[in-house]
Design a protein around this motif. Structure first.
Motif, PDB file in Angstrom:
ATOM      1  N   GLU A  20      41.827 110.736 103.215  1.00 35.74           N
ATOM      2  CA  GLU A  20      41.520 111.986 103.908  1.00 35.74           C
ATOM      3  C   GLU A  20      40.686 112.899 103.004  1.00 35.74           C
ATOM      4  O   GLU A  20      41.041 113.144 101.852  1.00 35.74           O
ATOM      5  CB  GLU A  20      42.814 112.697 104.290  1.00 35.74           C
ATOM      6  CG  GLU A  20      42.569 114.026 104.976  1.00 35.74           C
ATOM      7  CD  GLU A  20      43.853 114.785 105.220  1.00 35.74           C
ATOM      8  OE1 GLU A  20      44.154 115.028 106.392  1.00 35.74           O
ATOM      9  OE2 GLU A  20      44.548 115.120 104.223  1.00 35.74           O
ATOM     10  N   ALA A  21      39.605 113.420 103.562  1.00 37.33           N
ATOM     11  CA  ALA A  21      38.684 114.260 102.801  1.00 37.33           C
ATOM     12  C   ALA A  21      38.720 115.697 103.299  1.00 37.33           C
ATOM     13  O   ALA A  21      39.154 115.977 104.424  1.00 37.33           O
ATOM     14  CB  ALA A  21      37.266 113.714 102.924  1.00 37.33           C
ATOM     15  N   GLU A  22      38.283 116.583 102.435  1.00 37.34           N
ATOM     16  CA  GLU A  22      38.117 117.982 102.822  1.00 37.34           C
ATOM     17  C   GLU A  22      37.142 118.036 104.001  1.00 37.34           C
ATOM     18  O   GLU A  22      36.249 117.193 104.110  1.00 37.34           O
ATOM     19  CB  GLU A  22      37.564 118.799 101.654  1.00 37.34           C
ATOM     20  CG  GLU A  22      38.493 118.886 100.462  1.00 37.34           C
ATOM     21  CD  GLU A  22      39.750 119.713 100.731  1.00 37.34           C
ATOM     22  OE1 GLU A  22      39.785 120.469 101.730  1.00 37.34           O
ATOM     23  OE2 GLU A  22      40.703 119.580  99.958  1.00 37.34           O
ATOM     24  N   ASP A  29      27.802 116.642 103.212  1.00 40.28           N
ATOM     25  CA  ASP A  29      28.819 115.662 103.606  1.00 40.28           C
ATOM     26  C   ASP A  29      29.102 114.624 102.528  1.00 40.28           C
ATOM     27  O   ASP A  29      30.246 114.277 102.284  1.00 40.28           O
ATOM     28  CB  ASP A  29      28.385 114.961 104.899  1.00 40.28           C
ATOM     29  CG  ASP A  29      29.428 113.963 105.356  1.00 40.28           C
ATOM     30  OD1 ASP A  29      30.517 114.403 105.787  1.00 40.28           O
ATOM     31  OD2 ASP A  29      29.175 112.746 105.251  1.00 40.28           O
ATOM     32  N   GLU A  30      28.073 114.119 101.886  1.00 35.04           N
ATOM     33  CA  GLU A  30      28.261 113.058 100.900  1.00 35.04           C
ATOM     34  C   GLU A  30      29.119 113.516  99.723  1.00 35.04           C
ATOM     35  O   GLU A  30      29.761 112.702  99.055  1.00 35.04           O
ATOM     36  CB  GLU A  30      26.909 112.549 100.396  1.00 35.04           C
ATOM     37  CG  GLU A  30      27.011 111.273  99.613  1.00 35.04           C
ATOM     38  CD  GLU A  30      25.671 110.628  99.314  1.00 35.04           C
ATOM     39  OE1 GLU A  30      25.660 109.673  98.532  1.00 35.04           O
ATOM     40  OE2 GLU A  30      24.640 111.068  99.856  1.00 35.04           O
ATOM     41  N   GLN A  31      29.195 114.821  99.484  1.00 33.54           N
ATOM     42  CA  GLN A  31      29.937 115.359  98.347  1.00 33.54           C
ATOM     43  C   GLN A  31      31.367 115.799  98.686  1.00 33.54           C
ATOM     44  O   GLN A  31      32.063 116.338  97.834  1.00 33.54           O
ATOM     45  CB  GLN A  31      29.170 116.530  97.737  1.00 33.54           C
ATOM     46  CG  GLN A  31      27.776 116.166  97.279  1.00 33.54           C
ATOM     47  CD  GLN A  31      27.747 114.970  96.336  1.00 33.54           C
ATOM     48  OE1 GLN A  31      28.549 114.873  95.419  1.00 33.54           O
ATOM     49  NE2 GLN A  31      26.834 114.040  96.581  1.00 33.54           N
ATOM     50  N   ARG A  32      31.802 115.578  99.935  1.00 35.32           N
ATOM     51  CA  ARG A  32      33.173 115.978 100.292  1.00 35.32           C
ATOM     52  C   ARG A  32      34.178 115.223  99.428  1.00 35.32           C
ATOM     53  O   ARG A  32      34.069 114.017  99.243  1.00 35.32           O
ATOM     54  CB  ARG A  32      33.460 115.719 101.770  1.00 35.32           C
ATOM     55  CG  ARG A  32      32.699 116.642 102.683  1.00 35.32           C
ATOM     56  CD  ARG A  32      33.183 116.595 104.113  1.00 35.32           C
ATOM     57  NE  ARG A  32      33.065 115.266 104.690  1.00 35.32           N
ATOM     58  CZ  ARG A  32      34.005 114.702 105.450  1.00 35.32           C
ATOM     59  NH1 ARG A  32      35.128 115.326 105.731  1.00 35.32           N
ATOM     60  NH2 ARG A  32      33.819 113.495 105.960  1.00 35.32           N
ATOM     61  N   GLU A  33      35.174 115.965  98.931  1.00 43.15           N
ATOM     62  CA  GLU A  33      36.201 115.388  98.072  1.00 43.15           C
ATOM     63  C   GLU A  33      37.465 115.080  98.865  1.00 43.15           C
ATOM     64  O   GLU A  33      37.676 115.619  99.950  1.00 43.15           O
ATOM     65  CB  GLU A  33      36.522 116.356  96.931  1.00 43.15           C
ATOM     66  CG  GLU A  33      35.340 116.562  96.013  1.00 43.15           C
ATOM     67  CD  GLU A  33      35.712 117.272  94.729  1.00 43.15           C
ATOM     68  OE1 GLU A  33      36.918 117.467  94.459  1.00 43.15           O
ATOM     69  OE2 GLU A  33      34.772 117.613  93.986  1.00 43.15           O
ATOM     70  N   LEU A  34      38.309 114.227  98.289  1.00 43.47           N
ATOM     71  CA  LEU A  34      39.598 113.920  98.908  1.00 43.47           C
ATOM     72  C   LEU A  34      40.532 115.113  98.811  1.00 43.47           C
ATOM     73  O   LEU A  34      40.494 115.867  97.837  1.00 43.47           O
ATOM     74  CB  LEU A  34      40.270 112.731  98.220  1.00 43.47           C
ATOM     75  CG  LEU A  34      39.649 111.356  98.387  1.00 43.47           C
ATOM     76  CD1 LEU A  34      40.521 110.317  97.688  1.00 43.47           C
ATOM     77  CD2 LEU A  34      39.441 110.991  99.830  1.00 43.47           C
ATOM     78  N   THR A  35      41.394 115.244  99.802  1.00 38.72           N
ATOM     79  CA  THR A  35      42.500 116.186  99.707  1.00 38.72           C
ATOM     80  C   THR A  35      43.544 115.568  98.781  1.00 38.72           C
ATOM     81  O   THR A  35      43.476 114.359  98.467  1.00 38.72           O
ATOM     82  CB  THR A  35      43.134 116.432 101.087  1.00 38.72           C
ATOM     83  OG1 THR A  35      43.703 115.192 101.545  1.00 38.72           O
ATOM     84  CG2 THR A  35      42.128 116.958 102.099  1.00 38.72           C
TER      85      THR A  35
END
Length: 169
Positions: A20-22, A29-35
Motif C-alpha cells: 500500500e502506497a501513499e 506518481d512514480e515517487q509515491r512511498e509505501l505507508t
C-alpha cells in the motif's frame, strides 16, 4: 501444497503487487512511498514466501519508489534474491511488458520474482491455470507463485499454473 510438492523441474515465477502506497507525492506518481502498513504487509509477504521454501535467483522490480520499497521490506524478512534488476519498462507496464521481462530471463534463473503494479501484475499471475484460492481483489502486497514447465521463452505454456496465492493485510 508446498514448494517441495511442485514439479522440481519447473521454473517458479513469483509475482508481487507493491505494498500500500501513499495516495500522492509532490514529486509525482512514480515517487509515491509505501505507508507503514504497506511496509509491514511487504515484510509479511516476504516472510510467507520464505516459509514456503521459495528461494529466488533474480528479482526484477519496477523503477517506482513503492515497488523498490516493497522489495526492500521483503528482503528484511529474509526473502532475498541472488540478484536484483530495476526495470523502467514495467512501471505502468501492461501484461505484454511483463511477459517480455519474464521471457527474457536467463536460462540459469530457476526462480524469478517480479514486483510491479496492478492491473498488469494480476494479469500476469492469472495467465495460466489457477490452482489456489485466488483473492477476489489483487490488493497491495498480494503474492502469486506460478509453476512453469519449460524455459522462460515459452512462458506461459498450457500447463503453467498459479499454485500459491497470498494476500497480506
Amino acid at each position: 501444497m508446498t514448494v517441495e510438492q511442485t514439479d522440481p523441474d519447473a521454473l517458479l515465477l513469483v509475482v508481487v503487487r507493491h505494498g500500500e502506497a501513499e495516495p500522492h507525492s509532490p514529486d509525482g506518481d512514480e515517487q509515491r512511498e509505501l505507508t507503514e502498513g504497506g511496509r509491514e504487509d511487504a515484510r509479511t509477504a516476504g516472510a510467507w514466501l520464505k516459509a514456503q521454501g521459495v528461494a529466488p535467483d533474480l528479482a526484477i522490480v519496477s523503477a517506482a519508489t513503492r515497488t523498490q520499497q516493497t522489495w526492500e521490506a521483503m528482503q528484511t524478512a529474509g526473502f532475498e534474491a541472488e540478484d536484483t534488476q530495476v526495470d523502467e519498462a514495467i512501471y505502468n507496464g501492461g501484461l505484454d511488458d511483463l511477459l517480455e521481462v519474464v521471457r527474457t530471463a536467463s536460462d540459469d534463473v530457476r526462480t524469478l520474482v517480479v514486483v510491479a503494479h496492478a492491473p498488469g501484475i494480476e494479469e500476469l499471475a492469472t495467465c495460466g491455470e489457477v490452482h489456489c484460492d485466488l483473492p477476489d481483489v489483487w490488493k497491495p502486497a498480494t503474492v502469486g507463485v506460478l509453476s512453469h514447465p519449460g524455459d522462460w521463452t515459452s512462458f506461459p505454456a498450457d500447463d503453467t499454473a498459479l499454485v500459491f496465492c497470498h494476500a497480506s493485510g
